[in-house]
Design a protein around this motif. Structure first.
Motif, PDB file in Angstrom:
ATOM      1  N   ARG A 134      36.815  93.177  41.981  1.00  0.00           N
ATOM      2  CA  ARG A 134      37.627  92.934  40.789  1.00  0.00           C
ATOM      3  C   ARG A 134      39.016  92.444  41.155  1.00  0.00           C
ATOM      4  O   ARG A 134      39.640  91.710  40.402  1.00  0.00           O
ATOM      5  CB  ARG A 134      37.728  94.207  39.948  1.00  0.00           C
ATOM      6  N   ALA A 135      39.490  92.848  42.336  1.00  0.00           N
ATOM      7  CA  ALA A 135      40.819  92.433  42.776  1.00  0.00           C
ATOM      8  C   ALA A 135      40.916  90.926  42.982  1.00  0.00           C
ATOM      9  O   ALA A 135      42.013  90.367  42.988  1.00  0.00           O
ATOM     10  CB  ALA A 135      41.192  93.151  44.071  1.00  0.00           C
ATOM     11  N   HIS A 138      41.725  87.345  39.700  1.00  0.00           N
ATOM     12  CA  HIS A 138      42.831  86.431  39.439  1.00  0.00           C
ATOM     13  C   HIS A 138      42.817  85.268  40.426  1.00  0.00           C
ATOM     14  O   HIS A 138      43.186  84.146  40.076  1.00  0.00           O
ATOM     15  CB  HIS A 138      44.158  87.177  39.496  1.00  0.00           C
ATOM     16  N   ASP A 139      42.388  85.533  41.666  1.00  0.00           N
ATOM     17  CA  ASP A 139      42.309  84.455  42.661  1.00  0.00           C
ATOM     18  C   ASP A 139      41.322  83.381  42.226  1.00  0.00           C
ATOM     19  O   ASP A 139      41.487  82.208  42.562  1.00  0.00           O
ATOM     20  CB  ASP A 139      41.875  85.009  44.024  1.00  0.00           C
ATOM     21  N   ALA A 140      40.291  83.776  41.505  1.00  0.00           N
ATOM     22  CA  ALA A 140      39.251  82.823  41.106  1.00  0.00           C
ATOM     23  C   ALA A 140      39.790  81.696  40.239  1.00  0.00           C
ATOM     24  O   ALA A 140      39.195  80.623  40.166  1.00  0.00           O
ATOM     25  CB  ALA A 140      38.129  83.546  40.366  1.00  0.00           C
ATOM     26  N   TRP A 141      40.941  81.907  39.571  1.00  0.00           N
ATOM     27  CA  TRP A 141      41.494  80.884  38.685  1.00  0.00           C
ATOM     28  C   TRP A 141      42.549  80.026  39.370  1.00  0.00           C
ATOM     29  O   TRP A 141      43.129  79.141  38.748  1.00  0.00           O
ATOM     30  CB  TRP A 141      42.094  81.531  37.438  1.00  0.00           C
ATOM     31  N   SER A 142      42.791  80.278  40.641  1.00  0.00           N
ATOM     32  CA  SER A 142      43.745  79.454  41.379  1.00  0.00           C
ATOM     33  C   SER A 142      43.096  78.142  41.790  1.00  0.00           C
ATOM     34  O   SER A 142      41.918  78.101  42.164  1.00  0.00           O
ATOM     35  CB  SER A 142      44.237  80.190  42.625  1.00  0.00           C
ATOM     36  N   TRP A 143      43.867  77.068  41.740  1.00  0.00           N
ATOM     37  CA  TRP A 143      43.365  75.749  42.141  1.00  0.00           C
ATOM     38  C   TRP A 143      43.238  75.629  43.653  1.00  0.00           C
ATOM     39  O   TRP A 143      42.772  74.619  44.164  1.00  0.00           O
ATOM     40  CB  TRP A 143      44.289  74.653  41.610  1.00  0.00           C
ATOM     41  N   PHE A 144      43.657  76.670  44.374  1.00  0.00           N
ATOM     42  CA  PHE A 144      43.658  76.597  45.840  1.00  0.00           C
ATOM     43  C   PHE A 144      42.777  77.653  46.485  1.00  0.00           C
ATOM     44  O   PHE A 144      42.820  77.845  47.692  1.00  0.00           O
ATOM     45  CB  PHE A 144      45.103  76.770  46.365  1.00  0.00           C
ATOM     46  N   LEU A 184      30.087  92.277  39.122  1.00  0.00           N
ATOM     47  CA  LEU A 184      29.610  93.612  39.487  1.00  0.00           C
ATOM     48  C   LEU A 184      29.419  93.589  40.996  1.00  0.00           C
ATOM     49  O   LEU A 184      28.377  93.136  41.495  1.00  0.00           O
ATOM     50  CB  LEU A 184      28.295  93.939  38.775  1.00  0.00           C
ATOM     51  N   GLU A 185      30.448  94.024  41.714  1.00  0.00           N
ATOM     52  CA  GLU A 185      30.379  93.943  43.173  1.00  0.00           C
ATOM     53  C   GLU A 185      29.183  94.730  43.687  1.00  0.00           C
ATOM     54  O   GLU A 185      28.950  95.872  43.308  1.00  0.00           O
ATOM     55  CB  GLU A 185      31.664  94.492  43.790  1.00  0.00           C
ATOM     56  N   GLY A 186      28.396  94.086  44.539  1.00  0.00           N
ATOM     57  CA  GLY A 186      27.184  94.693  45.056  1.00  0.00           C
ATOM     58  C   GLY A 186      25.943  94.295  44.282  1.00  0.00           C
ATOM     59  O   GLY A 186      24.819  94.585  44.703  1.00  0.00           O
ATOM     60  N   HIS A 187      26.124  93.627  43.162  1.00  0.00           N
ATOM     61  CA  HIS A 187      24.967  93.181  42.367  1.00  0.00           C
ATOM     62  C   HIS A 187      25.042  91.691  42.034  1.00  0.00           C
ATOM     63  O   HIS A 187      24.224  90.900  42.506  1.00  0.00           O
ATOM     64  CB  HIS A 187      24.859  93.986  41.076  1.00  0.00           C
ATOM     65  N   GLY A 188      26.002  91.293  41.207  1.00  0.00           N
ATOM     66  CA  GLY A 188      26.056  89.887  40.804  1.00  0.00           C
ATOM     67  C   GLY A 188      27.232  89.631  39.876  1.00  0.00           C
ATOM     68  O   GLY A 188      28.125  90.460  39.728  1.00  0.00           O
ATOM     69  N   THR A 189      27.208  88.483  39.245  1.00  0.00           N
ATOM     70  CA  THR A 189      28.302  88.073  38.363  1.00  0.00           C
ATOM     71  C   THR A 189      27.740  87.493  37.073  1.00  0.00           C
ATOM     72  O   THR A 189      26.756  86.753  37.093  1.00  0.00           O
ATOM     73  CB  THR A 189      29.180  87.004  39.047  1.00  0.00           C
ATOM     74  N   ASP A 190      28.379  87.837  35.975  1.00  0.00           N
ATOM     75  CA  ASP A 190      28.077  87.224  34.677  1.00  0.00           C
ATOM     76  C   ASP A 190      29.265  86.351  34.292  1.00  0.00           C
ATOM     77  O   ASP A 190      30.409  86.809  34.280  1.00  0.00           O
ATOM     78  CB  ASP A 190      27.864  88.281  33.594  1.00  0.00           C
TER      79      ASP A 190
END
Length: 238
Positions: A134-135, A138-144, A184-190
């Motif tokens: 989850r931490a 926010h990084d996922a939305w960075s262009w870098f 969901l760390e350890g499972h997947g992403t929605d």
């Protein structure tokens, strides 16, 4: 980051300029317009899935099955290129994560759920690729930032390398939609992609920074609020 905000402003403005240019060329050349009234999300999802599956097989030698379920008969007014790009990026991320999380084992399918609501058309892209902390949301939305090497580039799925998620959110927000991630760390992403139904009250949803020109001049404001008329008149005498 300030640079992230500047890039969001730049790409938002670019989306509008490209739409105007493509519409002009379509009218001039009697070609298909970029905005169509019978855009079929399930068909676009199937096409994006086929393309991403081919990229995954080329890169990894295997590809998870993609199931498209839900409101498969839905249709709406939208820009097919925007929808195709967004789904391509989400499916690329899901395919890469799934293959890497299940190497040497049977690959669980990726599910694309199409939901036809009164307000918008929504997609839920579900994978079992291990998710992420989850931490790092926010990084996922960075262009870098990127969680790994790009799966590949294609006409419908962008260039990879960290631009996919912020660009997809930028496209969704342009017409009042949204993109959100639920890992969901350890499972997947929605991933939840909401696209506003155009022609039913939805319109361009530009951030304040993109409404004005680089000189901070808003084209919707009468020019006399920016310039002194007497000074402008004097300048025309030269």
């Amino acid at each position: 980051l300030a640079l992230d905000r500047d890039l969001e402003r730049f790409f938002t403005a670019r989306v509008g300029i490209r739409l105007l240019a493509e519409h002009y060329l379509a009218v001039r050349d009697a070609d298909a317009a970029p905005l169509i009234s019978a855009c079929r999300p399930a068909d676009i999802a199937e096409a994006a899935a086929a393309e991403v599956s081919e990229l995954a097989r080329r890169a990894y030698g295997a590809s998870p099955e993609v199931e498209v379920v839900g409101s498969t008969d839905a249709a709406l007014t939208y820009v097919p290129k925007h929808m195709r790009y967004a789904l391509g990026e989400l499916l690329k991320n899901s395919a890469r994560a799934t293959v890497e999380a299940h190497r040497g084992r049977s690959l669980p399918p990726i599910r694309v759920v199409v939901a036809d609501g009164d307000e918008d058309l929504a997609f839920k892209v579900c994978d079992e690729g291990g998710g992420f902390p989850r931490a790092a949301r926010h990084d996922a939305w960075s262009w870098f930032w990127s969680s790994g090497p790009p799966l590949g580039r294609s006409a419908g799925s962008g260039t990879g390398g960290g631009l996919g998620l912020p660009m997809t959110r930028c496209l969704a927000r342009y017409f009042g939609g949204e993109l959100s991630l639920r890992p969901l760390e350890g499972h997947g992403t929605d991933a939840y992609l909401h696209l506003a139904k155009l022609g039913t009250g939805a319109c361009e949803n530009l951030p304040k920074a993109a409404e004005a020109s680089p000189g901070n001049l808003d084209s919707s404001v009468p020019h006399h609020l920016y310039f002194d008329d007497s000074a402008a008149a004097a300048s025309t005498r030269w």
